[in-house]
Design an enzyme around this catalytic site. Structure first.
Site, PDB file in Angstrom:
ATOM      1  N   TYR A  65       0.864  -1.183   0.000  1.00 17.04           N
ATOM      2  CA  TYR A  65       0.000   0.000   0.000  1.00 17.04           C
ATOM      3  C   TYR A  65       0.902   1.236   0.000  1.00 17.04           C
ATOM      4  O   TYR A  65       0.863   2.053   0.910  1.00 17.04           O
ATOM      5  CB  TYR A  65      -0.941  -0.005   1.202  1.00 17.04           C
ATOM      6  CG  TYR A  65      -2.051  -1.016   1.082  1.00 17.04           C
ATOM      7  CD1 TYR A  65      -2.371  -1.581  -0.151  1.00 17.04           C
ATOM      8  CD2 TYR A  65      -2.794  -1.413   2.183  1.00 17.04           C
ATOM      9  CE1 TYR A  65      -3.390  -2.514  -0.271  1.00 17.04           C
ATOM     10  CE2 TYR A  65      -3.817  -2.346   2.069  1.00 17.04           C
ATOM     11  CZ  TYR A  65      -4.097  -2.896   0.834  1.00 17.04           C
ATOM     12  OH  TYR A  65      -5.116  -3.808   0.717  1.00 17.04           O
TER      13      TYR A  65
HETATM   14  C1  LIG Z   1      -6.678  -1.721  -7.731  1.00 20.58           C
HETATM   15  C2  LIG Z   1      -5.625  -2.297  -6.825  1.00 20.58           C
HETATM   16  C3  LIG Z   1      -5.932  -3.394  -6.029  1.00 20.58           C
HETATM   17  C4  LIG Z   1      -4.972  -3.961  -5.217  1.00 20.58           C
HETATM   18  N1  LIG Z   1      -5.306  -5.048  -4.447  1.00 20.58           N
HETATM   19  C5  LIG Z   1      -4.363  -5.635  -3.675  1.00 20.58           C
HETATM   20  C6  LIG Z   1      -4.663  -6.789  -2.902  1.00 20.58           C
HETATM   21  O1  LIG Z   1      -5.782  -7.303  -2.933  1.00 20.58           O
HETATM   22  N2  LIG Z   1      -3.683  -7.328  -2.149  1.00 20.58           N
HETATM   23  C7  LIG Z   1      -2.421  -6.792  -2.113  1.00 20.58           C
HETATM   24  O2  LIG Z   1      -1.555  -7.336  -1.432  1.00 20.58           O
HETATM   25  N3  LIG Z   1      -2.132  -5.687  -2.814  1.00 20.58           N
HETATM   26  C8  LIG Z   1      -3.061  -5.108  -3.596  1.00 20.58           C
HETATM   27  N4  LIG Z   1      -2.737  -3.993  -4.317  1.00 20.58           N
HETATM   28  C9  LIG Z   1      -1.387  -3.455  -4.214  1.00 20.58           C
HETATM   29  C10 LIG Z   1      -0.446  -4.216  -5.117  1.00 20.58           C
HETATM   30  O3  LIG Z   1      -0.146  -5.478  -4.579  1.00 20.58           O
HETATM   31  C11 LIG Z   1       0.866  -3.457  -5.237  1.00 20.58           C
HETATM   32  O4  LIG Z   1       0.622  -2.204  -5.788  1.00 20.58           O
HETATM   33  C12 LIG Z   1       1.865  -4.217  -6.081  1.00 20.58           C
HETATM   34  O5  LIG Z   1       3.147  -3.688  -5.875  1.00 20.58           O
HETATM   35  C13 LIG Z   1       1.491  -4.135  -7.534  1.00 20.58           C
HETATM   36  O6  LIG Z   1       2.352  -4.887  -8.321  1.00 20.58           O
HETATM   37  P1  LIG Z   1       2.521  -4.458  -9.845  1.00 20.58           P
HETATM   38  O7  LIG Z   1       3.522  -5.348 -10.453  1.00 20.58           O
HETATM   39  O8  LIG Z   1       1.166  -4.358 -10.474  1.00 20.58           O
HETATM   40  O9  LIG Z   1       3.037  -2.973  -9.660  1.00 20.58           O
HETATM   41  P2  LIG Z   1       4.204  -2.081 -10.267  1.00 20.58           P
HETATM   42  O10 LIG Z   1       3.674  -0.698 -10.130  1.00 20.58           O
HETATM   43  O11 LIG Z   1       4.612  -2.548 -11.597  1.00 20.58           O
HETATM   44  O12 LIG Z   1       5.389  -2.318  -9.246  1.00 20.58           O
HETATM   45  C14 LIG Z   1       5.298  -2.065  -7.866  1.00 20.58           C
HETATM   46  C15 LIG Z   1       6.689  -2.041  -7.248  1.00 20.58           C
HETATM   47  O13 LIG Z   1       7.356  -3.262  -7.513  1.00 20.58           O
HETATM   48  C16 LIG Z   1       8.512  -3.047  -8.314  1.00 20.58           C
HETATM   49  N5  LIG Z   1       8.571  -4.088  -9.335  1.00 20.58           N
HETATM   50  C17 LIG Z   1       7.613  -4.381 -10.245  1.00 20.58           C
HETATM   51  N6  LIG Z   1       8.003  -5.393 -11.013  1.00 20.58           N
HETATM   52  C18 LIG Z   1       9.236  -5.748 -10.611  1.00 20.58           C
HETATM   53  C19 LIG Z   1      10.156  -6.738 -11.043  1.00 20.58           C
HETATM   54  N7  LIG Z   1       9.878  -7.556 -12.052  1.00 20.58           N
HETATM   55  N8  LIG Z   1      11.340  -6.821 -10.413  1.00 20.58           N
HETATM   56  C20 LIG Z   1      11.650  -5.992  -9.405  1.00 20.58           C
HETATM   57  N9  LIG Z   1      10.802  -5.049  -8.936  1.00 20.58           N
HETATM   58  C21 LIG Z   1       9.604  -4.921  -9.540  1.00 20.58           C
HETATM   59  C22 LIG Z   1       8.312  -1.689  -8.921  1.00 20.58           C
HETATM   60  O14 LIG Z   1       9.540  -1.097  -9.306  1.00 20.58           O
HETATM   61  C23 LIG Z   1       7.599  -0.952  -7.826  1.00 20.58           C
HETATM   62  O15 LIG Z   1       8.517  -0.562  -6.845  1.00 20.58           O
HETATM   63  C24 LIG Z   1      -3.680  -3.405  -5.168  1.00 20.58           C
HETATM   64  C25 LIG Z   1      -3.378  -2.301  -5.949  1.00 20.58           C
HETATM   65  C26 LIG Z   1      -4.338  -1.749  -6.778  1.00 20.58           C
HETATM   66  C27 LIG Z   1      -4.009  -0.538  -7.611  1.00 20.58           C
END
Ligand SMILES: Cc1cc2nc3c(=O)[nH]c(=O)nc-3n(C[C@H](O)[C@H](O)[C@H](O)COP(=O)(O)OP(=O)(O)OC[C@H]3O[C@@H](n4cnc5c(N)ncnc54)[C@H](O)[C@@H]3O)c2cc1C
Ligand SMILES: *[C@@H]1O[C@H](CO)[C@@H](O)[C@H](O)[C@H]1NC(C)=O
Ligand SMILES: *[C@@H]1O[C@H](CO)[C@@H](O)[C@H](O)[C@H]1NC(C)=O
Ligand SMILES: *[C@@H]1O[C@H](CO)[C@@H](O)[C@H](O)[C@H]1NC(C)=O
Ligand SMILES: *[C@@H]1O[C@H](CO)[C@@H](O)[C@H](O)[C@H]1NC(C)=O
Ligand SMILES: *[C@@H]1O[C@H](CO)[C@@H](O)[C@H](O)[C@H]1NC(C)=O
Ligand SMILES: *[C@@H]1O[C@H](CO)[C@@H](O)[C@H](O)[C@H]1NC(C)=O
Ligand SMILES: *[C@@H]1O[C@H](CO)[C@@H](O)[C@H](O)[C@H]1NC(C)=O
Ligand SMILES: *[C@@H]1O[C@H](CO)[C@@H](O)[C@H](O)[C@H]1NC(C)=O
Ligand SMILES: *[C@@H]1O[C@H](CO)[C@@H](O)[C@H](O)[C@H]1NC(C)=O
Ligand SMILES: *[C@@H]1O[C@H](CO)[C@@H](O)[C@H](O)[C@H]1NC(C)=O
Ligand SMILES: *[C@@H]1O[C@H](CO)[C@@H](O)[C@H](O)[C@H]1NC(C)=O
Length: 578
Positions: A483
């Site tokens: 979060y």
């Molecule tokens: C609508 C919504 C619903 C959500 N629901 C939940 C939920 O139910 N449970 C929960 O736990 N969380 C939830 N989240 C939060 C979510 O888990 C985090 O935002 C998570 O980091 C998203 O991962 P992403 O790959 O989509 O994000 P990104 O924005 O791509 O990455 C998030 C972070 O991880 C890093 N990162 C991404 N990919 C890599 C990689 N391959 N290697 C190294 N670092 C990397 C990025 O640099 C950044 O620091 C929700 C978020 C949203 C917007």
């Protein structure tokens, strides 16, 4: 004022010239999009085979697809403005070697690399940087997933979205699943590296409690798996966030067994009905009850339908039970009588349908909606988080309702207990285990653009957060990495990087923070993998004998600026004599 005299005109044009030159020299010190594109392409070409067609994975700012590539995985309209800092370049690797050479080239060129998978970061730090020029490594093409039901494992690449994970498991087995988030478009890369929780966490723990291996590209461009990275780094990328340590290529996950029939219900009350009583009882029951039962509580300000024009607070219990409705109704009649749950309030369904139900897809949606990446969710979002260790009293709740009624912010209480308490707080980098009754998510979505509106909503979350201080964990006040909340502290990678890191690091990682710092210092001593809330390196090495390449860069650019300015001054002095 009379006629301007000519000397003045000459002088002011010189001052103008000087300013122009100064400007040029300043912008020369930071890289331009064009120069970064050129040197990056050159470097990538050097590092790859001609058959790789490396130029196809580079999107310069002038490329007509640049904006659509950038926007495709922006999931928060707050970070989708013209004023939002933009990357100088986007790289969209198609294979592991592309990731390896991207890391090496970003290091050579000395440019900050942001890594994006699903783009759901609530502060957008996977695709925005406020302090330094940056480029994006966009992992969306890493969407392979292989499911092995026989051995109950799957290999999931970082660009896979959670909906795809659930769908591909369901395709092969109706009695297997995986414990992870509710929103289908969340990416594996950020979600799993930060912990990953969802409605099966009380039974099966977090996603990271079910990760058995991983592949990562480290700062030296090597591909490491669990064995070659070692248990320390493997520990860190389960809850410590991936972006401080390398580029996650994939996770290997252990599947879990789910029953053929599960039960869901949603029960809403307002605090002028039985809502406060329900929340009081919920705090006793939800974190202690049967592990198969997950009851999320949504708390929101709504218009009263009892008194016209009044605002009240609605509390909604949203539930998944890994079992049948009869068993659930019997259990809740005993443990949670104030809810008054009846069988008719429950729906029995398959696990995959419960995934659709929780994600708010319409009733007749088919599982293939889980594969849709092109959602058009353009809401503006702000989130914060807290942990609650002791039940909040009736008076406490009633005072909180008063504050909630003043604004638009919702609270979501996610119960812990069960498996969450059984795993020790240092088993993974995610520290929030036994002792926590529930986590609070502060949540607001809005749809109107405008900086005043934005400040108004973000201010409201801060006011409520501040009001909640006596009810939540302290020293440190804890927060959940996924979060993402930049209000709790940021890093500018300067001399105080470690001290800055302690501020947010203790909140996110508590007693695991120092171990994360040690691992970071070991695997990435020059702090190449960095972002606004990354793990800092140990301070001794930071200011030690060896000058980091960042410092060298800073120094050489200052030096260059100095020389250019000296030349300009000389030129102007000379001109005075002509
Ligand atoms: C609508 C919504 C619903 C959500 N629901 C939940 C939920 O139910 N449970 C929960 O736990 N969380 C939830 N989240 C939060 C979510 O888990 C985090 O935002 C998570 O980091 C998203 O991962 P992403 O790959 O989509 O994000 P990104 O924005 O791509 O990455 C998030 C972070 O991880 C890093 N990162 C991404 N990919 C890599 C990689 N391959 N290697 C190294 N670092 C990397 C990025 O640099 C950044 O620091 C929700 C978020 C949203 C917007
Ligand atoms: C690419 O390789 C050439 C020849 O080896 C070298 O001169 C050049 O500096 C390299 N460029 C980059 C950006 O690495
Ligand atoms: C945009 O970039 C892609 C990938 O490098 C390339 O294939 C395409 O030709 C570029 N388009 C334009 C108009 O430059
Ligand atoms: C971002 O802005 C573009 C238009 O500039 C729009 O098409 C897109 O839907 C927006 N995305 C989000 C998440 O706000
Ligand atoms: C995904 O799997 C296919 C088939 O095995 C392979 O060709 C491709 O390179 C893989 N993609 C990535 C990004 O690993
Ligand atoms: C259960 O359903 C009945 C009838 O629709 C409704 O009146 C009652 O409020 C519901 N109870 C809960 C706990 O949602
Ligand atoms: C409200 O809660 C009380 C105490 O648990 C319970 O006795 C009562 O039946 C509930 N009332 C309603 C309307 O659900
Ligand atoms: C969806 O199903 C629920 C019960 O499971 C029912 O109450 C609701 O009316 C249905 N909604 C639609 C749009 O069909
Ligand atoms: C966790 O902490 C306990 C003591 O509190 C210690 O014995 C154990 O080795 C630690 N485990 C790890 C993985 O660090
Ligand atoms: C938000 O808070 C800041 C700092 O307290 C204040 O300056 C600003 O006026 C507030 N803006 C709105 C819209 O509430
Ligand atoms: C936000 O705007 C509302 C009116 O729309 C106002 O009542 C409220 O005081 C504002 N809140 C803050 C924190 O500025
Ligand atoms: C960092 O510390 C060095 C040595 O103490 C000092 O010269 C330099 O100005 C500092 N840099 C910043 C940005 O504060």
């Amino acid at each position: 004022m009379g006629k301007p005299n000519t000397t003045l005109v000459v002088h002011s044009s010189r001052v103008f010239l000087l300013l122009v030159f100064l400007n040029v020299s300043i912008s020369e010190a930071s890289p331009t999009a064009e120069s970064v594109y050129t040197s990056f392409l050159q470097c990538l070409t050097n590092h790859s085979n001609p058959s790789d067609q490396i130029s196809n994975i580079l999107f310069s700012q002038t490329n007509t697809s640049f904006s659509s590539i950038l926007q495709a995985y922006i999931r928060n309209a707050r970070l989708n403005k013209t004023s939002t800092p933009k990357p100088l370049l986007i790289i969209t690797p198609l294979q592991q070697s592309h990731v390896q050479s991207t890391v090496l080239c970003a290091k050579t060129i000395q440019i900050q690399l942001k890594i994006r998978s699903g783009g759901h970061d609530f502060e957008g730090i996977s695709y925005v940087s406020y302090h330094q020029p940056f480029i994006i490594l966009d992992m969306f093409n890493f969407k392979n997933i292989t499911v092995d039901i026989q051995n109950e494992v799957a290999v999931v690449q970082s660009g896979v979205i959670l909906g795809e994970v659930y769908y591909r498991i369901w395709e092969k087995s109706k009695v297997h699943g995986f414990p992870a988030g509710v929103c289908a478009t969340v990416g594996v890369g950020g979600h799993l590296s930060g912990g990953g929780y969802g409605n099966m966490m009380r039974k099966f723990g977090l996603s990271i409690d079910n990760v058995v291996d991983a592949e990562i590209v480290d700062v030296n461009g090597r591909i490491l798996d669990r064995k070659s990275m070692g248990e320390d780094l493997f520990w860190a990328i389960r809850g410590g966030g991936g972006a401080s340590f390398g580029v996650i290529i994939s996770y290997s996950i252990k599947l879990v067994q789910v029953p053929e029939v599960v039960t869901v219900f949603r029960a809403a009350n307002t605090v002028d009905q039985n809502g406060t009583e329900i929340v009081l009882q919920w705090q006793q029951v939800a974190p202690q009850t049967d592990d198969r039962l997950f009851m999320r509580l949504l708390i929101r300000p709504v218009s009263s339908n009892v008194v016209k024009g009044e605002i009240t607070v609605r509390v909604t219990v949203v539930t998944l039970f890994l079992g049948g409705a009869d068993e659930l109704v019997t259990l809740l009649a005993k443990e949670f009588p104030s809810l008054g749950l009846k069988k008719e309030n429950c729906s029995e369904m398959t696990w995959i349908d419960s995934v659709l139900w929780w994600a708010n897809f319409g009733n007749d949606s088919k599982p293939d909606v889980l594969l849709d990446r092109n959602i058009d969710s353009a809401s503006f979002l702000k989130r914060k988080s807290d942990y609650v260790e002791n039940p909040i009293s009736k008076d406490g709740l009633e005072s909180i309702w008063k504050v909630i009624k003043l604004g638009k912010i919702g609270l979501v209480f996610n119960p812990y207990g069960g498996k969450m308490s059984a795993v020790s707080s240092n088993a993974t980098a995610f520290p929030h285990r036994a002792g926590n009754l529930f986590k609070i998510e502060y949540s607001v979505n809005w749809d109107e653009p405008g900086i005043y509106i934005e400040n108004n909503f973000t201010n409201q979350t801060r006011i409520l957060y501040s009001y909640m201080t006596p009810f939540v964990s302290n020293s440190p006040r804890r927060a959940f990495l996924n979060y993402r909340d930049l209000d709790i502290g940021t890093n500018d990678f300067g001399n105080n990087s470690y001290e800055q890191g302690v501020v947010y690091g203790m909140k996110y990682f508590n007693n695991n923070f120092e171990r994360l710092v040690s691992i970071k210092t070991e695997v990435d001593p020059e702090n190449f993998f960095r972002n606004e809330q990354s793990i800092p390196v140990h301070p001794v090495l930071d200011s030690g004998a060896s000058t980091s390449s960042a410092e060298k860069l800073l120094f050489s650019s200052l030096y260059r600026k100095l020389i250019i300015n000296l030349v300009i001054v000389l030129f102007l002095i000379l001109e005075l004599f002509i």
